[in-house]
Structure formats: structure tokens, C-alpha cells
Scaffold this motif. Structure first.
Motif, PDB file in Angstrom:
ATOM      1  N   LYS A  15     -31.485  -8.911   1.700  1.00 22.44           N
ATOM      2  CA  LYS A  15     -32.243  -9.513   0.606  1.00 22.44           C
ATOM      3  C   LYS A  15     -31.319 -10.460  -0.145  1.00 22.44           C
ATOM      4  CE  LYS A  15     -33.436  -5.327  -0.767  1.00 22.44           C
ATOM      5  NZ  LYS A  15     -33.345  -4.513   0.468  1.00 22.44           N
ATOM      6  N   ALA A  17     -31.057 -13.692  -3.257  1.00 27.08           N
ATOM      7  CA  ALA A  17     -31.730 -14.261  -4.423  1.00 27.08           C
ATOM      8  C   ALA A  17     -30.812 -15.232  -5.146  1.00 27.08           C
ATOM      9  CB  ALA A  17     -32.175 -13.152  -5.379  1.00 27.08           C
ATOM     10  N   TYR A  27     -35.256 -17.505  -7.210  1.00 22.64           N
ATOM     11  CA  TYR A  27     -35.661 -17.624  -5.805  1.00 22.64           C
ATOM     12  C   TYR A  27     -35.263 -16.339  -5.102  1.00 22.64           C
ATOM     13  CZ  TYR A  27     -35.811 -19.150  -0.940  1.00 22.64           C
ATOM     14  OH  TYR A  27     -36.097 -19.257   0.408  1.00 22.64           O
ATOM     15  N   GLU A  28     -36.069 -15.900  -4.132  1.00 21.54           N
ATOM     16  CA  GLU A  28     -35.689 -14.736  -3.329  1.00 21.54           C
ATOM     17  C   GLU A  28     -36.177 -14.904  -1.897  1.00 21.54           C
ATOM     18  OE1 GLU A  28     -37.445 -11.066  -4.593  1.00 21.54           O
ATOM     19  OE2 GLU A  28     -39.289 -12.028  -5.272  1.00 21.54           O
ATOM     20  N   GLU A  29     -35.473 -14.261  -0.982  1.00 21.61           N
ATOM     21  CA  GLU A  29     -35.770 -14.392   0.444  1.00 21.61           C
ATOM     22  C   GLU A  29     -35.229 -13.161   1.172  1.00 21.61           C
ATOM     23  OE1 GLU A  29     -34.534 -17.311   4.184  1.00 21.61           O
ATOM     24  OE2 GLU A  29     -34.240 -18.013   2.131  1.00 21.61           O
ATOM     25  N   ARG A  30     -35.847 -12.823   2.288  1.00 22.74           N
ATOM     26  CA  ARG A  30     -35.380 -11.723   3.131  1.00 22.74           C
ATOM     27  C   ARG A  30     -35.136 -12.238   4.545  1.00 22.74           C
ATOM     28  NH1 ARG A  30     -37.499  -6.003   1.246  1.00 22.74           N
ATOM     29  NH2 ARG A  30     -37.973  -6.439  -0.915  1.00 22.74           N
ATOM     30  N   ARG A  31     -34.100 -11.673   5.163  1.00 19.47           N
ATOM     31  CA  ARG A  31     -33.792 -12.010   6.550  1.00 19.47           C
ATOM     32  C   ARG A  31     -33.317 -10.764   7.274  1.00 19.47           C
ATOM     33  NH1 ARG A  31     -30.236 -17.657   6.451  1.00 19.47           N
ATOM     34  NH2 ARG A  31     -31.732 -18.916   5.217  1.00 19.47           N
ATOM     35  N   PHE A  49     -26.487 -16.977   5.414  1.00 21.98           N
ATOM     36  CA  PHE A  49     -27.502 -16.750   4.386  1.00 21.98           C
ATOM     37  C   PHE A  49     -26.985 -17.233   3.041  1.00 21.98           C
ATOM     38  CE2 PHE A  49     -30.673 -13.229   2.849  1.00 21.98           C
ATOM     39  CZ  PHE A  49     -31.497 -14.206   2.319  1.00 21.98           C
ATOM     40  N   ASP A  52     -26.856 -21.041   2.978  1.00 18.47           N
ATOM     41  CA  ASP A  52     -28.187 -21.623   2.818  1.00 18.47           C
ATOM     42  C   ASP A  52     -28.680 -21.493   1.377  1.00 18.47           C
ATOM     43  OD1 ASP A  52     -28.142 -22.232   5.494  1.00 18.47           O
ATOM     44  OD2 ASP A  52     -29.496 -20.614   6.098  1.00 18.47           O
ATOM     45  N   LEU A  53     -28.419 -20.344   0.749  1.00 20.77           N
ATOM     46  CA  LEU A  53     -28.816 -20.162  -0.642  1.00 20.77           C
ATOM     47  C   LEU A  53     -28.045 -21.107  -1.557  1.00 20.77           C
ATOM     48  CD1 LEU A  53     -29.044 -16.261  -0.795  1.00 20.77           C
ATOM     49  CD2 LEU A  53     -30.956 -17.863  -1.065  1.00 20.77           C
ATOM     50  N   LEU A  56     -29.645 -24.505  -1.177  1.00 26.42           N
ATOM     51  CA  LEU A  56     -30.960 -24.478  -1.833  1.00 26.42           C
ATOM     52  C   LEU A  56     -30.810 -24.552  -3.348  1.00 26.42           C
ATOM     53  CD1 LEU A  56     -34.058 -24.008  -1.271  1.00 26.42           C
ATOM     54  CD2 LEU A  56     -33.603 -21.623  -1.803  1.00 26.42           C
ATOM     55  N   CYS A 293     -30.223  -5.713  -4.618  1.00 23.77           N
ATOM     56  CA  CYS A 293     -30.096  -7.153  -4.841  1.00 23.77           C
ATOM     57  C   CYS A 293     -29.910  -7.452  -6.333  1.00 23.77           C
ATOM     58  CB  CYS A 293     -31.318  -7.879  -4.285  1.00 23.77           C
ATOM     59  SG  CYS A 293     -31.100  -9.658  -4.117  1.00 23.77           S
TER      60      CYS A 293
END
Length: 311
Positions: A15, A17, A27-31, A49, A52-53, A56, A293
Motif C-alpha cells: 500500500k 500513499a 493519493y493512495e494506490e495498491r500493488r 513503487f 513512481d509515487l 506522481l 500505511c
């Protein structure tokens, strides 16, 4: 906008963020971790990850990330910034703080233990807020804990405080991955309850949630399996309460999702075992699977605050 990166790495998923310095979620994202590809690939997934964050954040918020908080499982040496050992990810002595800082061009990185990070979040933002002293216990595939003291979490002199899952509650009992026998997590983790119920019910696909459902319907075999886990957990918690004297015990993780099906008999079992000790409040975690997170974000912000004091 000023912001930090928060990353919580689990056995199968991550997770991530972006959060403001006031804690606002931006912003939040899961991979997936991709652990089937091996430990080096998992490390690269984490670094990618974060990278990329970072990109972004610069694109959307107009500023560079100021710090990163990274929470990982296993044994963690936060002082050295090293993931010492994580069985489920295959890591040994991985210098994550150095690797991540280098990938992001020198951004300061705080590395922490996933359960202690979750406990930090529960202590400041969730069920432990304002309690002063608490014990956070995560009942998942294994069992781990975090000792909360006045808004911080005690890591111990070697970064291994809170490992309540390896308190021996049944000497000579089931073998544990740590090398011991009869450890709490071999009897009262979600995985342990799932194994016991699968064997008792004859259903190879049964898990702890299925056992909880059978308990709620009054199945006598499920009640026996469940009570054995509750008794083991109560024994472990009484040992912790005796040593730590927490005001609150916060229960999180998959097994705690059973709610009062777990909490009601557990409160009774703990109470009947106490003699001189004070019974703490036993409460469910408030932040769910976001705790790690959120805790990673707190680690990043705490690091920035500490760096500001030094300068």
C-alpha cells in the motif's frame, strides 16, 4: 504542496500513499509485491513503487517529496535502516533505507516494522489515541505486537520488542517457524485457527473466518476449536499485561475481524486469569488494514520533524 511518501509492504501486497505534512491523504494506490519472482524482485518492486509515487507527487502537487516512511515485515533494524530478515519475502540484511534514498536522489527515509508502524497509527490516530500506554496486537498469519508509550512505539534495544507471538504459552506444543514450540502464534493466529478448523471440519479450504461463522451458528466443534485459541491468546495477553500494565489492548488483524465473537470470550478469559493485575480495556483496532500505511506516513513526518530540530 509539501508532502511525504508512505509505503507499507506486506507478504502479498503493498500500500502506498502521498500525504501532506498535516496527515491529509492526497493519493493512495495498491500493488502486488510479486514475491513469487524472488526477494531481489520484491526489493525492486518497492523501489519502483516509491519512484513512481515521487514522480506522481511532483507532477500533481508541484513539489518534490520531502521524506519517505517505509514499513516492512519481519525483523527490522530501524537504526541501521536494514530489513534484517523477513521469512515471507525472503529478505536477509537488505539495506532498504540506503537503497531507497539513493533511488530517490537523497530523500531521507525512515524504515520501520509493519506492526509497530500500525501500532503507532492506532496510538496516535485510532483506538489508542489519548490512552498513554497501550499494547497493539495484530492477529494475522502470525501474531506480533507494538508497545505504545505516550505517542511513540517502543522498538527495544535490538528492534525486537513486542514479539508477543513468540511467547510460549504451551510448552512442547506445535513447532513454530522461529524454532520454538508452543508459541502463541502457532495456536491463536488467524492461520492457526484456520488450520485447526480445517482439520476438525474436514474441509481443506476452511479458514478462520469460516470457523468464526460456525461459532456464531452454535457448532459445538467450532466452539471447541475457537475456545482453545481464545484460551491460548488469553494466556499470552495476561503475560503481556503483567509485564507492561497497558491501559488498553488493541486487537487488529484478520482474526479480530470476528468482532465480539472473539472479544467477548477473550475479555472473560483474560479477566478470570488476572489476580493482582488491572484489567485493561480490550478493544478492536480502528484503522483496519490502512494502519501500516498511515504509520509509515507518521514515520516520515517524524523524521522530518527530527531533521528540522537538528538544523
Amino acid at each position: 504542496m509539501r508532502h511525504v511518501i508512505a509505503l507499507d509492504v506486506g507478504g502479498t501486497a503493498m500500500k502506498g500513499a502521498l500525504t501532506g505534512l498535516d496527515g491529509t491523504l492526497l493519493y493512495e494506490e495498491r500493488r502486488g509485491t510479486g514475491r513469487e519472482r524472488g526477494p531481489e524482485a520484491v526489493v525492486e518492486s518497492v523501489l519502483r513503487f516509491a519512484e513512481d509515487l515521487s514522480v506522481l507527487g511532483r507532477e500533481r502537487l508541484g513539489t518534490a517529496v520531502e521524506a519517505v516512511g517505509l514499513a516492512v515485515p519481519g525483523i527490522v533494524d530501524a537504526g541501521r535502516g536494514v530489513a534484517v530478515h523477513a521469512v515471507n519475502l525472503g529478505w536477509r540484511e537488505v539495506p532498504l533505507r540506503e537503497l531507497l534514498g539513493r533511488r530517490l536522489g537523497g530523500v531521507p527515509v525512515a524504515l520501520g516494522h509493519d506492526v509497530r508502524a500500525g501500532g503507532l497509527a492506532e496510538g496516535r490516530l485510532g483506538a489508542g489515541r489519548g490512552t498513554g500506554r497501550f499494547l497493539y496486537v495484530s492477529l494475522g498469519t502470525g501474531i506480533a505486537g507494538a508497545i505504545g508509550i505516550d505517542g511513540r512505539v517502543e522498538a527495544g534495544s535490538h528492534g525486537r520488542a513486542g514479539e508477543i507471538g513468540h511467547v510460549v504459552v504451551r510448552p512442547g506444543g506445535p513447532a513454530c517457524g522461529c524454532g520454538g514450540r508452543g508459541c502463541l502464534e502457532t495456536l491463536a493466529s488467524a492461520a492457526a485457527v484456520g488450520r485447526a478448523w480445517s482439520a476438525a471440519s474436514g474441509d481443506p479450504d476452511a479458514d478462520a473466518a469460516d470457523c468464526a461463522g460456525a461459532v456464531e451458528s452454535g457448532d459445538p466443534v467450532a466452539l471447541r476449536v475457537w475456545q482453545e485459541a481464545v484460551d491460548a491468546l488469553a494466556d499470552g495477553l495476561v503475560a503481556a499485561v503483567t509485564v507492561l500494565d497497558p491501559r488498553v489492548v488493541i486487537l487488529g488483524g484478520g482474526l479480530a475481524e470476528a468482532g465480539d465473537t472473539l472479544l467477548a470470550p477473550l475479555r472473560a478469559a483474560v479477566a478470570e486469569r488476572l489476580t493482582f493485575q488491572r484489567l485493561p480495556a480490550l478493544v478492536p483496532a480502528a484503522l483496519g488494514d490502512a494502519a501500516g500505511c498511515l504509520g509509515a506516513g507518521l514515520l516520515a513526518r517524524d523524521l522530518l520533524a527530527a531533521l528540522a530540530v537538528r538544523t
